[in-house]
Design a protein around this motif. Structure first.
Motif, PDB file in Angstrom:
ATOM      1  N   SER A 174       0.850  -1.184   0.000  1.00 43.93           N
ATOM      2  CA  SER A 174       0.000   0.000   0.000  1.00 43.93           C
ATOM      3  C   SER A 174       0.884   1.232   0.000  1.00 43.93           C
ATOM      4  N   GLU A 175       0.287   2.384  -0.329  1.00 43.09           N
ATOM      5  CA  GLU A 175       1.073   3.627  -0.379  1.00 43.09           C
ATOM      6  C   GLU A 175       1.737   3.950   0.960  1.00 43.09           C
ATOM      7  N   PRO A 176       1.036   3.882   2.112  1.00 45.23           N
ATOM      8  CA  PRO A 176       1.692   4.211   3.389  1.00 45.23           C
ATOM      9  C   PRO A 176       2.838   3.265   3.713  1.00 45.23           C
ATOM     10  N   LEU A 177       2.645   1.971   3.445  1.00 50.27           N
ATOM     11  CA  LEU A 177       3.687   1.005   3.766  1.00 50.27           C
ATOM     12  C   LEU A 177       4.877   1.145   2.819  1.00 50.27           C
ATOM     13  N   ALA A 178       4.605   1.402   1.532  1.00 49.65           N
ATOM     14  CA  ALA A 178       5.699   1.625   0.582  1.00 49.65           C
ATOM     15  C   ALA A 178       6.518   2.845   0.998  1.00 49.65           C
ATOM     16  N   ARG A 179       5.838   3.875   1.459  1.00 48.20           N
ATOM     17  CA  ARG A 179       6.535   5.084   1.919  1.00 48.20           C
ATOM     18  C   ARG A 179       7.388   4.771   3.142  1.00 48.20           C
ATOM     19  N   PHE A 180       6.848   3.935   4.030  1.00 47.75           N
ATOM     20  CA  PHE A 180       7.596   3.569   5.233  1.00 47.75           C
ATOM     21  C   PHE A 180       8.854   2.779   4.873  1.00 47.75           C
ATOM     22  N   PRO A 205      -4.956  -1.782   9.342  1.00 47.66           N
ATOM     23  CA  PRO A 205      -4.399  -2.632  10.403  1.00 47.66           C
ATOM     24  C   PRO A 205      -3.292  -3.554   9.892  1.00 47.66           C
ATOM     25  N   ALA A 206      -3.447  -4.062   8.669  1.00 44.85           N
ATOM     26  CA  ALA A 206      -2.402  -4.925   8.099  1.00 44.85           C
ATOM     27  C   ALA A 206      -1.108  -4.141   7.884  1.00 44.85           C
ATOM     28  N   ASP A 207      -1.227  -2.891   7.412  1.00 49.38           N
ATOM     29  CA  ASP A 207      -0.037  -2.052   7.226  1.00 49.38           C
ATOM     30  C   ASP A 207       0.682  -1.851   8.554  1.00 49.38           C
ATOM     31  N   ILE A 208      -0.082  -1.600   9.594  1.00 47.40           N
ATOM     32  CA  ILE A 208       0.514  -1.348  10.903  1.00 47.40           C
ATOM     33  C   ILE A 208       1.217  -2.594  11.423  1.00 47.40           C
ATOM     34  N   ARG A 209       0.612  -3.779  11.213  1.00 45.45           N
ATOM     35  CA  ARG A 209       1.262  -5.018  11.650  1.00 45.45           C
ATOM     36  C   ARG A 209       2.579  -5.234  10.915  1.00 45.45           C
ATOM     37  N   VAL A 210       2.592  -4.972   9.615  1.00 46.29           N
ATOM     38  CA  VAL A 210       3.833  -5.135   8.847  1.00 46.29           C
ATOM     39  C   VAL A 210       4.890  -4.133   9.305  1.00 46.29           C
TER      40      VAL A 210
END
Length: 476
Positions: free
Chosen positions: A13-19, A46-51
């Protein structure tokens, strides 16, 4: 524990890719992971936060960088929380919100995160991504925060669910040199020793982080959790010198006590000098003086020093041994260097004769020995700049005056050796190395490329991409 973690190659996802992009660029942009984590906390699933928490669990060094970014004035005088101030509210949210709040500049907010962190770490399964944040608070400069976090850590480690102790140890090692950082290491050590067996320590001994392997080995040795064979294997095979040294000392100690001198002799033939030094010391302590004395011509000065002691114990004249050895048809480099250990300048004449020896390793050792004696004939050293052996050229560059002038020498090997010598002395600033990436000699390009950061050499990849990449990948 890499400073720049490799991203997971999945659809993001965009937020996770940015992270993950922020984790890759943390060296250049230390505030980026913190900002990206806040972004995930606001808009991520929630999945992004877990990753994201999983990545932080794998790379706790990033958490320390995030704290430094959150509070640039990290080094702070100890002071109590101000009771008169209005109580700051802990932000409401999930685990990532809690983790980020534990890095807050306001100590009152940090204090409020300790109990929720404890509760989430006591869940089944525990949220291991939060371990680093709790352990970090055990070094807090505010006593109330620090004491609460230490009490919470003790409780968590006593329960010791799978993976949590190892995660805490990983963070404790990173904090070991920080002020008030010793507590976490002591608790992690006690928790590791309290667990039966050695499987958990073996997992830490397999870590890519050398500091964590050192810590795990010290714990394993103190608790008797490593067999002599396992210690010997670590001494032979580990990539870190300090781990090899610790393992060799422990293996030799156990082997001598058990009269297993066959293992000690095998370690004495190891390729690593620190392992040989420990093993030869073991032979000497076991009363095998003659065996230890045979290492008088080892290439390592540490090993030779032990052999000198052995030769002295049997009444031998060590310098006389060396003088006889260097007069042989093909003296060993270790014997040549051993003669120089005694700093007797009267030996310089005999060593100078070896500068014309037909074997390159003898010529190189003679140059190094003369350098130790500060008795190198300047003209001989200059002539050896034209030696066909790269090893001899490197030694010659170290003894020829005005190394900087050799950077323009017509021979590429001389320029490379001069650049290497000056870099080791810190005499060439980083920006001054860049022009050497255009040098026509591959040897010079190799030295220059390996001394620069990827960012510094990146512009030159466009000019000479194949050559620079090849020299970075080839062994020297």
């Amino acid at each position: 524990m890499a400073d720049n973690p490799e991203p997971r190659r999945t659809q993001l996802s965009e937020p996770l890719a940015r992270f993950q992009d922020a984790l890759r660029s943390i060296t250049a942009h230390r505030r980026a992971p913190l900002a990206a984590a806040h972004h995930i906390d606001r808009v991520g699933s929630p999945a992004d936060i877990r990753v994201a928490l999983g990545l932080l669990a794998e790379h706790p060094s990033v958490v320390l960088r995030m704290e430094e970014a959150a509070r640039p004035d990290y080094v702070h005088p100890t002071r109590p929380l101000e009771r008169s101030a209005s109580v700051a509210a802990l932000p409401v949210g999930g685990s990532l919100t809690l983790a980020l709040s534990s890095l807050h500049a306001d100590g009152r907010i940090r204090a409020q995160t300790v109990r929720p962190l404890l509760e989430r770490l006591r869940q089944d399964p525990p949220q291991l991504g939060l371990v680093a944040f709790l352990v970090l608070r055990t070094t807090d400069w505010v006593p109330e925060v620090r004491d609460a976090a230490r009490a919470a850590l003790v409780l968590v480690l006593q329960e010791a669910p799978d993976g949590l102790v190892e995660a805490a140890a990983q963070v404790a090692v990173l904090l070991s040199r920080r002020k008030r950082g010793g507590f976490a290491g002591q608790q992690a050590r006690a928790a590791l020793l309290a667990r039966p067996g050695a499987a958990h320590l073996e997992r830490l001994l397999g870590s890519p982080d050398h500091l964590l392997r050192q810590f795990a080995l010290q714990v394993a040795v103190s608790g008797g959790r490593c067999t002599t064979e396992r210690l010997a294997a670590l001494a032979r095979d580990d990539a870190d010198r300090r781990v090899r040294e610790l393992a060799a000392e422990a293996a030799v100690r156990e082997a001598v006590w058990a009269d297993r001198l066959d293992l000690v002799r095998r370690l004495a033939a190891d390729r690593h000098p620190e392992v040989r030094a420990a093993a030869v010391t073991g032979l000497l302590r076991a009363g095998r003086t003659a065996d230890a004395a045979r290492f008088f011509d080892d290439l390592s000065p540490e090993v030779r020093a032990v052999a000198h002691e052995a030769v002295g114990r049997v009444g031998g004249d060590v310098p006389a041994h060396y003088r006889t050895a260097v007069r042989e048809a093909r003296p060993t480099p270790g014997a040549i260097l051993g003669l120089a250990d005694f700093r007797d300048r009267t030996d310089a004449a005999g060593l100078t004769e070896l500068l014309s020896h037909p074997h390159a390793d003898v010529r190189a050792a003679a140059l190094r020995a003369l350098r130790q004696l500060r008795a190198v004939p300047a003209e001989s050293a200059r002539l050896l700049l034209g030696d066909p052996s790269r090893r001899v050229v490197r030694e010659a560059v170290r003894v020829v005056p005005a190394e900087a002038e050799l950077l323009s020498h017509p021979r590429g090997q001389v320029r490379a050796a001069a650049l290497r010598a000056l870099l080791s002395l810190g005499a060439v600033p980083g920006e001054s190395v860049l022009p050497f990436l255009r040098d026509p000699s591959r040897s010079v390009v190799r030295v220059a490329a390996r001394s620069l950061s990827p960012g510094a050499r990146a512009p030159f990849l466009g000019e000479r991409p194949g050559l620079i990449r090849r020299e970075l990948s080839d062994r020297p």
